[in-house]
Design an enzyme around this catalytic site. Structure first.
Site, PDB file in Angstrom:
ATOM      1  N   ARG A  14       0.845  -1.204   0.000  1.00  0.00           N
ATOM      2  CA  ARG A  14       0.000   0.000   0.000  1.00  0.00           C
ATOM      3  C   ARG A  14       0.877   1.250   0.000  1.00  0.00           C
ATOM      4  NH1 ARG A  14      -5.022   0.723  -1.343  1.00  0.00           N
ATOM      5  NH2 ARG A  14      -5.718  -0.966   0.022  1.00  0.00           N
TER       6      ARG A  14
ATOM      7  N   ASP B  60     -12.724   9.931  -6.447  1.00  0.00           N
ATOM      8  CA  ASP B  60     -12.318   8.719  -7.180  1.00  0.00           C
ATOM      9  C   ASP B  60     -12.785   8.912  -8.628  1.00  0.00           C
ATOM     10  OD1 ASP B  60     -11.681   6.214  -8.072  1.00  0.00           O
ATOM     11  OD2 ASP B  60     -12.754   5.122  -6.489  1.00  0.00           O
TER      12      ASP B  60
ATOM     13  N   GLU C  65      -2.773   8.768 -11.098  1.00  0.00           N
ATOM     14  CA  GLU C  65      -2.369   7.548 -11.786  1.00  0.00           C
ATOM     15  C   GLU C  65      -2.364   7.755 -13.303  1.00  0.00           C
ATOM     16  OE1 GLU C  65      -4.985   4.416 -10.351  1.00  0.00           O
ATOM     17  OE2 GLU C  65      -5.408   5.607  -8.559  1.00  0.00           O
TER      18      GLU C  65
ATOM     19  N   HIS D 152      -0.170   3.366 -10.499  1.00  0.00           N
ATOM     20  CA  HIS D 152      -1.130   3.837  -9.487  1.00  0.00           C
ATOM     21  C   HIS D 152      -0.395   4.611  -8.389  1.00  0.00           C
ATOM     22  CE1 HIS D 152      -4.124   3.561  -6.306  1.00  0.00           C
ATOM     23  NE2 HIS D 152      -4.882   2.689  -6.935  1.00  0.00           N
TER      24      HIS D 152
ATOM     25  N   ARG E  97       0.547  -6.566  -9.441  1.00  0.00           N
ATOM     26  CA  ARG E  97       1.052  -5.948  -8.215  1.00  0.00           C
ATOM     27  C   ARG E  97       1.249  -6.965  -7.097  1.00  0.00           C
ATOM     28  NH1 ARG E  97      -3.882  -2.487  -5.421  1.00  0.00           N
ATOM     29  NH2 ARG E  97      -5.489  -4.076  -5.591  1.00  0.00           N
TER      30      ARG E  97
HETATM   31  C1  BG6 Z   1      -8.096   3.537  -7.323  1.00  0.00           C
HETATM   32  C2  BG6 Z   1      -9.544   3.244  -7.601  1.00  0.00           C
HETATM   33  O1  BG6 Z   1      -7.358   3.487  -8.510  1.00  0.00           O
HETATM   34  O2  BG6 Z   1      -7.571   2.540  -6.437  1.00  0.00           O
HETATM   35  C3  BG6 Z   1     -10.301   3.228  -6.297  1.00  0.00           C
HETATM   36  O3  BG6 Z   1     -10.054   4.227  -8.472  1.00  0.00           O
HETATM   37  C4  BG6 Z   1      -9.692   2.223  -5.342  1.00  0.00           C
HETATM   38  O4  BG6 Z   1     -11.668   2.892  -6.550  1.00  0.00           O
HETATM   39  C5  BG6 Z   1      -8.213   2.545  -5.173  1.00  0.00           C
HETATM   40  O5  BG6 Z   1     -10.347   2.286  -4.089  1.00  0.00           O
HETATM   41  C6  BG6 Z   1      -7.465   1.580  -4.263  1.00  0.00           C
HETATM   42  O6  BG6 Z   1      -7.629   0.269  -4.688  1.00  0.00           O
HETATM   43  P1  BG6 Z   1      -7.020  -0.912  -3.858  1.00  0.00           P
HETATM   44  O7  BG6 Z   1      -7.437  -2.172  -4.549  1.00  0.00           O
HETATM   45  O8  BG6 Z   1      -5.525  -0.739  -3.896  1.00  0.00           O
HETATM   46  O9  BG6 Z   1      -7.553  -0.796  -2.465  1.00  0.00           O
END
Ligand code: BG6
Length: 311
Positions: free
Chosen positions: A76, A213, A278, A170, A102
């Site tokens: 994360r 978002d 992103e 991302h 990922r």
């Molecule tokens: C973003 C999405 O790219 O990633 C969101 O648009 C999402 O909807 C976010 O909540 C995080 O995603 P994840 O799977 O890493 O929790």
């Protein structure tokens, strides 16, 4: 657990002046790039850039204090590589959100040193990936540390059938205070508001006072480059410029209060100091790749301090 022999082998085969391999959090192998321009770190798990700091500045990539480094879950923060699909799988909710790249372990293809440091990682289809997504592919992820950090994802169709992909880089950025941060570069752009599931048009710069978002699209003309996005951060006294190539869509995301609380690997107040911008091929910007062909998307990150802007 630290795997000394793997780290030694990586250093022997790919270590160069300014590029070393080490065991990172959870004992996962990572490459550490150090030059006069700054530092960067890339985990083989996920092909994940977790750190970038220019030599005259502060860290640029936000990392969650509660990120899990177990070699299974996606890390994360930093720059998760989204592939082959963006968001939930279109038809099968049992498939992983944002695809499987990922969560996979990438290989080191090559390294290069000099004034620019570069490392290329790769990930190819296997029987396991074909059970999730039935296509032959090879990904190359090239990270270059120079005056900017450039991350480039090349997708090659190594099979004999075309396929459609919606990848993304991302990237999580550090900001001083999201409530005082704005993002320019998307003025008048059309976007899909993923929370309301509706199309809208941006007026002025993007500001934050609730969950955001959105998938922004770059103009109507195919081939138009996405305008650079700029994170305006007066709290930290810097601007982060984000340029994209091979992409006509950008996702801007901040989970705000409730979603932060719902994510197990995200601090409750984490939303205050981060924003994701992103570089993507999301929604209508997804790409069809014919057999033998490639598609490349690139994100370049450049930091300008406010002192430099004044001077
Ligand atoms: C973003 C999405 O790219 O990633 C969101 O648009 C999402 O909807 C976010 O909540 C995080 O995603 P994840 O799977 O890493 O929790």
């Amino acid at each position: 657990m630290r795997d000394e022999s793997l780290i030694d082998e990586l250093n022997e085969r790919h270590g160069l002046d300014g590029i070393r391999f080490d065991s990172g959090q959870g004992g996962l192998p990572k490459a550490v790039l150090t030059s006069r321009h700054g530092t960067a770190e890339i985990y083989l798990h996920g092909g994940h850039v977790t750190h970038y700091q220019p030599s005259d500045g502060e860290p640029v990539l936000w990392m969650s204090d509660e990120a899990v480094f177990d070699g299974n879950k996606a890390i994360r923060g930093g720059i998760p590589v989204v592939f082959p699909w963006f968001g939930p799988h279109q038809t099968d909710k049992g498939q992983p959100q944002h695809g499987f790249a990922r969560n996979a372990t990438w290989k080191v293809d090559s390294t290069a040193s000099g004034d620019e440091l570069a490392i290329v990682l790769s990930l190819a289809s296997t029987l396991a990936t074909k059970r999730i997504w039935p296509h032959d592919f090879k990904l190359k992820l090239s990270t270059t540390l120079a005056q900017s950090l450039e991350v480039s994802l090349t997708i090659q169709n190594t099979g004999d059938k075309h396929f459609e992909v919606s990848p993304a880089l991302h990237t999580y950025f550090v900001v001083g205070d999201i409530r005082k941060t704005s993002i320019t570069g998307f003025e008048d752009a059309h976007f899909v508001d993923q929370l309301a599931d509706e199309q809208r048009q941006q007026r002025g710069s993007i500001t934050f006072g609730e969950e955001v978002d959105r998938i922004y699209f770059a103009g109507a003309k195919p081939g138009n480059p996405v305008r650079p996005a700029v994170i305006m951060d007066d709290t930290l006294g810097r601007r982060i410029e984000i340029s994209s190539e091979g992409s006509q869509s950008s996702v801007v995301w901040n989970p705000w209060i409730d979603k932060s609380k719902r994510m197990s690997d995200f601090p409750d107040d984490g939303y205050l100091t981060m924003v994701c911008v992103e570089t993507a091929n999301a929604a209508d910007d997804s790409r069809m790749i014919e057999p033998g062909k490639t598609h490349t998307m690139t994100q370049s990150i450049h930091v300008v301090s406010q002192d430099a802007q004044k001077g």
